[in-house]
Structures are given as C-alpha cells and as structure tokens.
Write an enzyme that holds these catalytic residues in place. Structure first.
Site, short mmCIF file in Angstrom:
data_model
loop_
_atom_site.label_atom_id
_atom_site.label_comp_id
_atom_site.label_asym_id
_atom_site.label_seq_id
_atom_site.Cartn_x
_atom_site.Cartn_y
_atom_site.Cartn_z
N ASP A 1 -5.93 -2.59 -10.46
CA ASP A 1 -5.28 -1.84 -9.39
C ASP A 1 -5.57 -2.48 -8.04
O ASP A 1 -6.63 -2.28 -7.45
CB ASP A 1 -5.76 -0.38 -9.42
CG ASP A 1 -5.13 0.47 -8.33
OD1 ASP A 1 -4.10 0.05 -7.78
OD2 ASP A 1 -5.68 1.54 -8.03
N PRO B 1 0.82 -1.22 0.00
CA PRO B 1 0.00 0.00 0.00
C PRO B 1 0.86 1.27 0.00
O PRO B 1 1.99 1.28 0.48
CB PRO B 1 -0.80 -0.13 1.31
CG PRO B 1 -0.83 -1.59 1.61
CD PRO B 1 0.48 -2.12 1.13
#
Length: 502
Positions: A111, A27
């Site tokens: 994504d 992330p």
C-alpha cells in the site's frame, strides 16, 4: 473459507504461487480502504495475506509528519538528507515484504502511491526475478466529492495531522495531492498484469489476469465501495419451541415483545447518531423467528392503508455468485424508510442428528463424535449436520452482498450466522468462530473503516430468552449446535444503556 480443508507443504493455495499486489494511485484515492478490504477477504478464504503500508511503516519508524523534513512529501528537488531518509524507509518496507514471503506468506498488498513508472517497474522486476507474481492495482478518481470525503474521514485523523485544525489539515493534504499530480504516471504499460479501479468501483479494467486466485481478487474488487455505513447485528427473539431446528417455530409472546424493544432501541440509537434520515436495510433468514423479529419495523406502514408495505418475492441468480440461485422476499416500509430482505443462506447451522440434544446429551450418546468435535469445533461435522466451515462456505455470497451494500444494515439472525459474519468483518481466525458469545438482547454495531473496523455492543433486553426460563440456563441458544459450552470464549464487550459516548 472458500479454501478447501487442506494444507500444502509450501503453505500456498490454489496453485497460485506468491503474489505481490502493488497499489498505484494519487493520495486519497481509497488505496488503503481497498487494500484492507482485500486483505480481510483473502484471509477469510484461507490465503495467508498481509498489507504492508509504506505510510504506516514510515510513521512507526520516524513518527508523524511533523517530525519529517519539509521537503519529504514533495516529489521535486530534495536535500541529500531527505533522499537518504526516503531510501531508508522504502528499503525497510520492501524488506518487510521479503520477510513475510520468507515466513510462508502467499499474498502481500504493498500500500503506497507508487506513482512513477520507473520506480514501480524496478520494484516489480526485483520480485519477478525471485518467482513472485506481480499485479498492479491502480485506483483512479476524478470525483472531487469522493476525494474530499476520503480526506476528511481518513487522512486528517491520522497521526500526521494530530492536533491540526481540520480545515487546515484538509488544505495541507490537498497541496500534497497537487504536488504528486505533477509527477504521477498512470499505469499504461502492459508488462505486468494490472487492475484499474475508477472512482472506487464505478468502472474496472483488467489486463492479463491469470489463474483462479487472481480472478477471485478481481471478482471481489468488483463488489466493494468506500461509502460510510453502519452495520448492526442482533439475535432473533425467543421462539415457542426452542432447541428444535426442524420445528421452525414462531416467536413466543416474549419474542414479539423483544422485536418491539429491538425496533425502539435501534431507532433511538440511530437518532442519537444522526442517521434517522438514512435508509435502513434489514436482512433476516427465512426462519419464522428471524423474519418475524423484523416485523415491528414494518408495523407503522401496515397500520396505514395509505402506506401499506410493498412486498415482492423473486428468484434470481445471485449477481455475485452466478452458479447459485437465491430466493429473497423484500418488504419495504416507506413510513420508517426501512426495507426487509429475507435470505435463505442466512439460516442457522444445521445440527443434524444432534438436533434437540443438549451438549451434555450429545456427549453421552455420541462420545466418539463429541471427542472429535471438542478437538476442532470449527471443522467437525456431525452426521447429517453442517460444520462451521460448511456454514462459512454457504455464507460467502452473503459476505459479498455485505461488501456491496451501501445502505445502513441491520442483520437479525441466528448466533451461528452472526458469528461468521462478525468474524469476517473484524478479522477473527476461523478457530475462534464457534466460541464467540452472541447474547440475545445485545445490539452489536460495526462501522467499516479504512484501517479496520470500529465495533461496540449495547445491551437492551433482559427478558425471557436471554438467560433461560427460571433456572433453565440452557435456553441461552435456541439451537444447541450453537452453544459455546466447552469452547474457548470470545466475548464482545457490551455497553449498558446510557453509558455509550456519542
């Protein structure tokens, strides 16, 4: 608009087939920013492209993070209910990809973190069996400043952290990252082609990239970054001889006054934004009315011999377009921390034999050509002229430089050029480009972000050259080929001075 003017039965271009780009990374590594930028570029080239975001799909289906089980984002042991929920979300997101390919799409950018080797391999195999080319796109980052900036600028503003204290949101997101780090497996397998981006463009590694379209993707990714910057657009001032492409006339007295007012407004706007200490780069065309509109930004330096502007003219191969040469004149103003760059590719659209003719005159003298033009203003090319498609192709090196530029940027140019650049940034379809109204006296402001762009416009000038002299409303555009008469209007909303919220 790199794509040629043709279509195929399959809807696919460049003989590239269908491509699934699977993002891989922890992330806050810039995956979403990279995905959206690549989607924007591929759509501009004519390739049917879509980003399918696992996070967006999850938020749309289940809501923000506050509505999820506490073990949803951890990668260790989970309850059966959480496992079923994650399978439901990943399965639904994958079905969205299949649906887009089934509807004629060519490229999907998936994504998501995809941090485990087994999970991404299984995903790739399912699509590979159906003839879809799979490319892994890994974003690695070991620079804590980049990660922290990405968390604060993007992640904590998402619906997952709505109502949170910013510092607590950053702390919570860091804990999510640390949990993912325990299980993350970098892309080391060579089963699939892959692109590895380190520190958002600092270094790029590629493996087994095949074909023209995949190579264009690598080319584009070599030129992007995630640094915050603001892009401004403004028309050039009024010239002495309007409506003549060949004349290349200098500014009128009102045009020089316009340039001074533009400088004052831009500097004041940047002061309000807290950007006065950042460098401002100004791009103009080599046409007199364009680069002379930028001269007031250099006036402070020119007035002092101790801080005289530095001028250099160079002819070099474009770093992003090895087959072409560009001549650029760079003038720096140390006093205002401004650099002005003139670019040949940013000249206005060439009207050809319609030069100097108003739309009504073109319709009268060339009725057949006008009829064809009215049916397709984007693709039609008058004799010895450029179409908007031609202009878009000419501007592609400028678009790549636009992606590369890390400083704040002011583009002073012609309506036709601004239309193309603005349409690229905000994602307008090609058919709407000729009808975008670009008013002289409005400053357009665009801030690229991970989930698109933020744009607004500010009005600063009502003098000659905005609506015409006297009753001459046709003076709105200096080049009649840029007129929007008879086309569907696409208007940018304008904020009057004093009405903007900071």
């Amino acid at each position: 608009m790199v794509a040629p003017l043709y279509t195929t039965d399959s809807g696919l271009l460049f003989h590239a087939g269908k491509i699934l780009i699977v993002t891989v990374g922890l992330p806050a590594r810039g995956k979403t920013h990279i995905s959206r930028a690549l989607e924007r570029y591929l759509r501009w080239t004519g390739v049917k492209t879509q980003v399918v975001s696992l996070g967006d799909y999850r938020r749309k289906t289940l809501g923000g993070a506050q509505k999820l089980p506490p073990d949803y984002f951890t990668l260790g042991e989970k309850t059966e209910a959480t496992k079923a929920l994650r399978v439901k979300i990943s399965g639904g997101c994958e079905q969205t990809i299949w649906d887009y390919f089934g509807d004629g799409g060519q490229v999907v950018i998936y994504d998501a973190n995809n941090g485990t080797r087994a999970a991404r391999h299984a995903l790739a195999e399912r699509f590979d069996k159906e003839g879809v080319h799979v490319v892994m796109l890994e974003s690695l980052c070991d620079n804590p400043d980049i990660i922290e900036r990405n968390i604060r600028s993007v992640k904590i503003s998402s619906p997952d952290y709505r109502g949170w204290d910013p510092d607590k949101a950053v702390e919570d997101y860091w804990s999510r990252i640390h949990d993912h780090e325990k299980y993350y497996e970098p892309v080391e397998e060579t089963t699939w082609p892959y692109i590895r981006i380190i520190n958002v463009g600092e270094k790029i590694m590629v493996n087994n990239i095949q074909g023209y379209l995949q190579s264009r993707i690598v080319f584009f990714l070599m030129n992007i970054h995630t640094r915050y910057r603001t892009i401004y657009f403004a028309r050039s001032g009024q010239s002495l001889i309007e409506h003549s492409f060949k004349a290349d006339s200098d500014l009128s007295p009102a045009g020089w006054e316009y340039g001074e007012r533009l400088k004052e407004f831009v500097l004041e706007r940047r002061r309000k934004q807290g950007l006065s200490d950042r460098r401002l780069v100004i791009w103009t065309s080599t046409r007199r009315r364009a680069h002379h509109t930028a001269w007031p930004f250099l006036a402070t330096a020119q007035a002092s011999a101790a801080s005289a502007p530095e001028v250099s003219t160079i002819t070099v191969p474009e770093p992003t377009s090895p087959d072409s040469l560009t001549t650029a004149t760079r003038i720096s103003s140390p006093a205002l921390n401004v650099k002005v760059v003139e670019k040949q590719q940013m000249s206005e659209i060439n009207p050809g034999i319609w030069d100097g003719l108003s739309p009504d005159q073109a319709r009268k003298y060339f009725p057949d050509d006008w009829e064809r033009f009215s049916k397709d203003p984007y693709a039609f090319r008058a004799p010895r002229a450029e179409s908007y498609h031609d202009l878009s192709v000419r501007l592609e090196p400028v678009l790549i430089e636009l992606e590369r530029e890390q400083e704040d940027l002011l583009i002073i140019g012609h309506a036709s050029v601004i239309r193309c650049l603005l349409a690229y940034l905000i994602g307008l379809p090609a058919s709407e480009i000729p009808a975008i109204e670009i008013a002289r006296g409005d400053l357009l402001e665009v801030v690229p972000a991970s989930y698109g762009v933020h744009s607004q416009a500010f009005h600063f000038w009502d003098g000659p050259g905005r609506h015409g002299a006297g009753n001459d409303e046709t003076n709105f555009y200096e080049n009649y080929a840029e007129d929007t008469k008879g086309k569907r209007k696409v208007v940018v909303e304008v904020v009057e001075p004093g009405a903007a919220t900071e």
